[in-house]
Scaffold this active site. Structure first.
Site, PDB file in Angstrom:
ATOM      1  NE  ARG A  16      14.375  -5.623 -47.103  1.00  0.00           N
ATOM      2  CZ  ARG A  16      15.000  -6.254 -46.115  1.00  0.00           C
ATOM      3  NH1 ARG A  16      16.257  -5.939 -45.799  1.00  0.00           N
ATOM      4  NH2 ARG A  16      14.411  -7.238 -45.457  1.00  0.00           N
ATOM      5  CG  ASP A  17      16.865  -9.535 -47.136  1.00  0.00           C
ATOM      6  OD1 ASP A  17      17.907  -8.911 -46.904  1.00  0.00           O
ATOM      7  OD2 ASP A  17      16.442 -10.458 -46.404  1.00  0.00           O
ATOM      8  CG  HIS A 208      13.480 -13.203 -43.477  1.00  0.00           C
ATOM      9  ND1 HIS A 208      13.048 -12.163 -44.266  1.00  0.00           N
ATOM     10  CD2 HIS A 208      14.839 -13.162 -43.524  1.00  0.00           C
ATOM     11  CE1 HIS A 208      14.099 -11.515 -44.766  1.00  0.00           C
ATOM     12  NE2 HIS A 208      15.197 -12.106 -44.325  1.00  0.00           N
ATOM     13  CG  HIS A 210      19.240 -14.833 -45.161  1.00  0.00           C
ATOM     14  ND1 HIS A 210      19.602 -14.079 -46.247  1.00  0.00           N
ATOM     15  CD2 HIS A 210      18.332 -14.099 -44.485  1.00  0.00           C
ATOM     16  CE1 HIS A 210      18.956 -12.919 -46.217  1.00  0.00           C
ATOM     17  NE2 HIS A 210      18.171 -12.898 -45.158  1.00  0.00           N
ATOM     18  CB  CYS A 241      21.825  -8.409 -43.495  1.00  0.00           C
ATOM     19  SG  CYS A 241      21.958  -6.933 -42.470  1.00  0.00           S
ATOM     20  CG  ASN A 250      16.397 -13.312 -48.611  1.00  0.00           C
ATOM     21  OD1 ASN A 250      17.164 -12.471 -49.071  1.00  0.00           O
ATOM     22  ND2 ASN A 250      15.659 -13.095 -47.555  1.00  0.00           N
TER      23      ASN A 250
HETATM   24  N1  COA Z   1      15.646   7.872 -44.587  1.00  0.00           N
HETATM   25  C1  COA Z   1      16.620   8.679 -45.101  1.00  0.00           C
HETATM   26  N2  COA Z   1      17.667   9.128 -44.391  1.00  0.00           N
HETATM   27  C2  COA Z   1      17.726   8.771 -43.102  1.00  0.00           C
HETATM   28  C3  COA Z   1      16.768   7.935 -42.512  1.00  0.00           C
HETATM   29  C4  COA Z   1      15.697   7.490 -43.311  1.00  0.00           C
HETATM   30  N3  COA Z   1      14.762   6.672 -42.831  1.00  0.00           N
HETATM   31  N4  COA Z   1      17.086   7.751 -41.232  1.00  0.00           N
HETATM   32  C5  COA Z   1      18.233   8.413 -41.007  1.00  0.00           C
HETATM   33  N5  COA Z   1      18.611   9.037 -42.151  1.00  0.00           N
HETATM   34  C6  COA Z   1      19.836   9.818 -42.356  1.00  0.00           C
HETATM   35  C7  COA Z   1      19.822  11.119 -41.584  1.00  0.00           C
HETATM   36  O1  COA Z   1      19.255  12.122 -42.380  1.00  0.00           O
HETATM   37  C8  COA Z   1      21.292  11.323 -41.343  1.00  0.00           C
HETATM   38  O2  COA Z   1      21.868  11.788 -42.536  1.00  0.00           O
HETATM   39  P1  COA Z   1      23.232  12.644 -42.559  1.00  0.00           P
HETATM   40  O3  COA Z   1      24.296  11.764 -41.974  1.00  0.00           O
HETATM   41  O4  COA Z   1      23.422  12.946 -44.000  1.00  0.00           O
HETATM   42  O5  COA Z   1      22.929  13.827 -41.704  1.00  0.00           O
HETATM   43  C9  COA Z   1      21.810   9.910 -41.118  1.00  0.00           C
HETATM   44  O6  COA Z   1      20.909   9.058 -41.808  1.00  0.00           O
HETATM   45  C10 COA Z   1      21.879   9.506 -39.648  1.00  0.00           C
HETATM   46  O7  COA Z   1      20.635   9.819 -39.048  1.00  0.00           O
HETATM   47  P2  COA Z   1      20.232   9.452 -37.549  1.00  0.00           P
HETATM   48  O8  COA Z   1      18.869   9.940 -37.269  1.00  0.00           O
HETATM   49  O9  COA Z   1      21.345   9.864 -36.648  1.00  0.00           O
HETATM   50  O10 COA Z   1      20.081   7.912 -37.628  1.00  0.00           O
HETATM   51  P3  COA Z   1      21.037   6.822 -37.057  1.00  0.00           P
HETATM   52  O11 COA Z   1      22.454   7.118 -37.339  1.00  0.00           O
HETATM   53  O12 COA Z   1      20.607   6.546 -35.671  1.00  0.00           O
HETATM   54  O13 COA Z   1      20.621   5.607 -38.030  1.00  0.00           O
HETATM   55  C11 COA Z   1      19.102   4.105 -39.066  1.00  0.00           C
HETATM   56  C12 COA Z   1      19.504   4.833 -37.815  1.00  0.00           C
HETATM   57  C13 COA Z   1      18.467   2.791 -38.657  1.00  0.00           C
HETATM   58  C14 COA Z   1      18.097   4.937 -39.772  1.00  0.00           C
HETATM   59  C15 COA Z   1      20.286   3.884 -39.992  1.00  0.00           C
HETATM   60  O14 COA Z   1      21.345   3.266 -39.293  1.00  0.00           O
HETATM   61  C16 COA Z   1      19.910   3.026 -41.163  1.00  0.00           C
HETATM   62  O15 COA Z   1      19.151   3.456 -42.016  1.00  0.00           O
HETATM   63  N6  COA Z   1      20.459   1.812 -41.227  1.00  0.00           N
HETATM   64  C17 COA Z   1      20.167   0.862 -42.258  1.00  0.00           C
HETATM   65  C18 COA Z   1      19.835  -0.479 -41.671  1.00  0.00           C
HETATM   66  C19 COA Z   1      19.377  -1.458 -42.719  1.00  0.00           C
HETATM   67  O16 COA Z   1      18.745  -1.120 -43.700  1.00  0.00           O
HETATM   68  N7  COA Z   1      19.707  -2.744 -42.499  1.00  0.00           N
HETATM   69  C20 COA Z   1      19.392  -3.788 -43.411  1.00  0.00           C
HETATM   70  C21 COA Z   1      17.997  -4.229 -43.329  1.00  0.00           C
HETATM   71  S1  COA Z   1      17.503  -4.875 -41.765  1.00  0.00           S
HETATM   72 ZN    ZN Z   2      17.038 -11.157 -44.602  1.00  0.00          ZN
END
Ligand code: COA
Ligand code: ZN
Length: 306
Positions: A16-17, A208, A210, A241, A250
């Site tokens: 994952r990370d 955790h 890095h 990230c 990491n």
């Molecule tokens: N799984 C799949 N799709 C997801 C989802 C999930 N858990 N959460 C949101 N989505 C999709 C929605 O379907 C939407 O899709 P679309 O643009 O095709 O319509 C889009 O993401 C935005 O959805 P929304 O509910 O408005 O979420 P958001 O914009 O507030 O995003 C997060 C919130 C956190 C879900 C999103 O920013 C994200 O997944 N970020 C990744 C962060 C990450 O992994 N960081 C590294 C590790 S810490």
């Molecule tokens: Zn990390």
């Protein structure tokens, strides 16, 4: 009384990370093979994927497929990251054993990573935790940017400990303090973990780290001295990230295993098998990995000079 070495538990986060921001695009089959190799090396806890938006993190789009294909055994517990209701729903449906959430310690990075304020992400965590528990999964939560923020710079430890207080009320199985951008140094790491232990009595703490500024292994040793017995590590030291500028990997699993074994702890892991996996992963990624022990090998065995 037996003289068994004390155990340090490593959670392997390369799938994952490690892979979420790597330039390489591994296929689902390659990810599954990585996980199989990690389990064969003795890992009992593997962070297999994250159930986040595939638009935000395209490399984790096949999370459900990965979880469907990994070998299931009672020895290996699979965790996955979930940051919202949709994420935990997908994680539970995929049959994860543990759901891991993230609350960022600073507002700016919280917005960049999760599009939420710190208060909103705390509420999201409470909901995720309830849903995960209801499904019988274990819960863990990471405080990201606990030692420094890519946008706000230094982070007041009091701010982190207030978040730890809030998280402790949800009674997770573990709380991790993450040095997401690798700015921590040993004495600050020791102090923050000691503070967290006071604020979250009875809850296991996890490190955790890095290695962005070459302090991750020293920070691991400091956390061990502060009583921490669980660490996230990534084979080869891959990772970072995607939402933290210039983030790097990491701390490498094999480097931590070498350190822990030589310090007299047991990890249950086979160092040679990890080194082999690290070298295999280099080939799959098509680029070198930062681990040093993968290059140097373990402690030399006696032999004749050549
Ligand atoms: N799984 C799949 N799709 C997801 C989802 C999930 N858990 N959460 C949101 N989505 C999709 C929605 O379907 C939407 O899709 P679309 O643009 O095709 O319509 C889009 O993401 C935005 O959805 P929304 O509910 O408005 O979420 P958001 O914009 O507030 O995003 C997060 C919130 C956190 C879900 C999103 O920013 C994200 O997944 N970020 C990744 C962060 C990450 O992994 N960081 C590294 C590790 S810490
Ligand atoms: Zn990390």
């Amino acid at each position: 009384m037996t003289d068994q070495p004390e155990r340090i538990h490593l959670v392997e986060v390369a799938p994952r990370d490690g892979l979420q921001a790597d330039p390489a695009d591994l296929s689902t089959a390659q990810k599954v093979e990585l996980i199989e190799r990690l389990a064969a090396a003795g890992h009992t806890r593997i962070e297999a994927a994250s159930f986040v938006s595939p638009r935000a993190v395209p490399k984790m789009a096949d999370a459900a497929e990965v979880l469907a294909e990994v070998p299931r055994s009672s020895h290996v517990s699979y965790s996955a990251l979930a940051l919202n209701a949709r994420g935990v729903e997908r994680a539970v449906e995929a049959g994860v054993d543990e759901v891991c959430g993230v609350v960022v310690a600073t507002e700016t990075f919280s917005q960049a990573n999760q599009r939420a304020t710190v208060a909103e992400s705390l509420q999201r965590w409470r909901d995720i935790s309830d849903a995960a528990r209801a499904a019988g999964a274990k819960t863990a939560v990471i405080v990201a940017s606990a030692f420094g923020c890519p946008y706000e710079g230094r982070v007041d430890p009091a701010q982190v400990l207030d978040i730890v207080d809030e998280l402790a009320q949800t009674q997770p199985d573990e709380i991790a303090l993450a040095d997401t951008i690798g700015v921590g140094v040993p004495n600050r790491v020791g102090d923050l973990f000691a503070g967290a232990a006071e604020r979250a009595p009875g809850i296991a703490l996890r490190g955790h780290f890095h290695n962005t500024r070459n302090t991750a292994l020293a920070n691991t040793a400091a956390a061990i001295d502060a009583g921490v017995r669980v660490f996230d590590t990534s084979v080869g030291g891959v990772g970072g990230c995607p939402f933290a500028p210039r983030a790097t990997g990491n701390v490498a699993t094999e480097d931590v295993v070498y350190l822990a074994h030589e310090m007299g702890y047991d990890t249950g892991l086979d160092l040679d098998a990890l080194i082999e996996t690290s070298q295999w992963l280099e080939g799959q990624l098509g680029h070198g990995v930062p681990s040093l022990v993968a290059k140097a090998g373990g402690f030399p065995q006696p032999r004749r000079p050549s």
